[in-house]
Design a protein around this motif. Structure first.
Motif, PDB file in Angstrom:
ATOM      1  N   THR A 157      11.094  -7.604   1.956  1.00  0.00           N
ATOM      2  CA  THR A 157      10.432  -7.373   0.674  1.00  0.00           C
ATOM      3  C   THR A 157       9.845  -5.968   0.652  1.00  0.00           C
ATOM      4  O   THR A 157       9.218  -5.540   1.628  1.00  0.00           O
ATOM      5  N   LEU A 158      10.031  -5.267  -0.457  1.00  0.00           N
ATOM      6  CA  LEU A 158       9.444  -3.939  -0.645  1.00  0.00           C
ATOM      7  C   LEU A 158       8.687  -3.905  -1.961  1.00  0.00           C
ATOM      8  O   LEU A 158       9.124  -4.488  -2.957  1.00  0.00           O
ATOM      9  N   VAL A 159       7.569  -3.210  -1.972  1.00  0.00           N
ATOM     10  CA  VAL A 159       6.777  -3.019  -3.187  1.00  0.00           C
ATOM     11  C   VAL A 159       6.783  -1.525  -3.505  1.00  0.00           C
ATOM     12  O   VAL A 159       6.411  -0.704  -2.680  1.00  0.00           O
ATOM     13  N   THR A 160       7.223  -1.192  -4.720  1.00  0.00           N
ATOM     14  CA  THR A 160       7.332   0.199  -5.154  1.00  0.00           C
ATOM     15  C   THR A 160       6.362   0.448  -6.295  1.00  0.00           C
ATOM     16  O   THR A 160       6.325  -0.337  -7.247  1.00  0.00           O
ATOM     17  N   PRO A 161       5.560   1.521  -6.230  1.00  0.00           N
ATOM     18  CA  PRO A 161       4.655   1.814  -7.347  1.00  0.00           C
ATOM     19  C   PRO A 161       5.419   2.311  -8.571  1.00  0.00           C
ATOM     20  O   PRO A 161       6.459   2.963  -8.445  1.00  0.00           O
ATOM     21  N   ILE A 162       4.894   1.993  -9.749  1.00  0.00           N
ATOM     22  CA  ILE A 162       5.464   2.476 -11.005  1.00  0.00           C
ATOM     23  C   ILE A 162       4.516   3.541 -11.556  1.00  0.00           C
ATOM     24  O   ILE A 162       3.343   3.259 -11.793  1.00  0.00           O
ATOM     25  N   PRO A 163       4.993   4.777 -11.765  1.00  0.00           N
ATOM     26  CA  PRO A 163       4.115   5.827 -12.291  1.00  0.00           C
ATOM     27  C   PRO A 163       3.653   5.507 -13.717  1.00  0.00           C
ATOM     28  O   PRO A 163       4.320   4.764 -14.444  1.00  0.00           O
TER      29      PRO A 163
END
Length: 187
Positions: free
Chosen positions: A32-38
């Motif tokens: 699982t990966l969590v990516t920030p949204i600008p």
């Protein structure tokens, strides 16, 4: 208009994407990966494709970045990423001991590098690289987070950067190294 930002990201069947207000969670077979949204960017999931949309042209700089980060997360949880480092030099070596890599790089002491979670390493002596003089071993780093993998590879590379004349040190396997010419005789 961002050409990269406009491209949709195909989502494989074994990957689930959860869109939250400021982050994107991608789950797949490898983890699982969590990516920030600008700010100013939002994601839309429809017909098995993930699209990045921006509110206005003010957020054009983040449009392609957000899409690239989301694409890297999808690739990471399905295929993973690898980087190779060559250890070159007489007496230079690297040994893997559990979650620690012990380097012997010509200093008066061995250097112990503790691997962060999510990054795996194995050592391999590749026969095809015998064209490199004093070639010792190749470290193969692998993980699902592309940014963390690149950071670990850069920190290992920084332990002993390649010498400009003989090429001794820790070098990236896919980056060609141009060596300087040594001193010439005065005749």
């Amino acid at each position: 208009m961002s050409r990269i930002g406009k491209k949709p990201i195909p989502i494989p069947n074994n990957v689930t994407v959860t869109i939250r207000e400021r982050e994107l969670e991608v789950k797949g077979p490898k983890g699982t990966l969590v990516t920030p949204i600008p700010p100013g960017i939002r994601f839309v999931l429809e017909d098995g494709q993930l699209r990045a949309e921006r509110e206005s042209d003010q957020y054009a700089a983040q449009h392609g970045l957000a899409r690239a980060l989301a694409n890297n997360a999808v690739i990471g949880v399905t295929q993973g990423f690898t980087k190779e480092l060559d250890i070159v030099g007489v007496g230079y070596k690297a040994d893997v001991q559990g979650r620690t890599v012990v380097f012997s790089l010509g200093y008066s002491h061995p250097i112990e590098y503790r691997l962060p979670d999510g990054i795996d390493v194995k050592t391999e002596r590749v026969q095809a690289k015998q064209s490199i003089p004093q070639y010792q071993v190749t470290l193969i780093l692998s993980g699902i987070d592309k940014q963390k993998l690149g950071q670990v590879a850069a920190e290992m590379h920084r332990l002993r950067k390649p010498d400009a004349y003989k090429g001794k040190g820790v070098r990236y396997a896919d980056v060609p190294l141009k060596l300087k010419q040594g001193k010439k005789s005065g005749k």
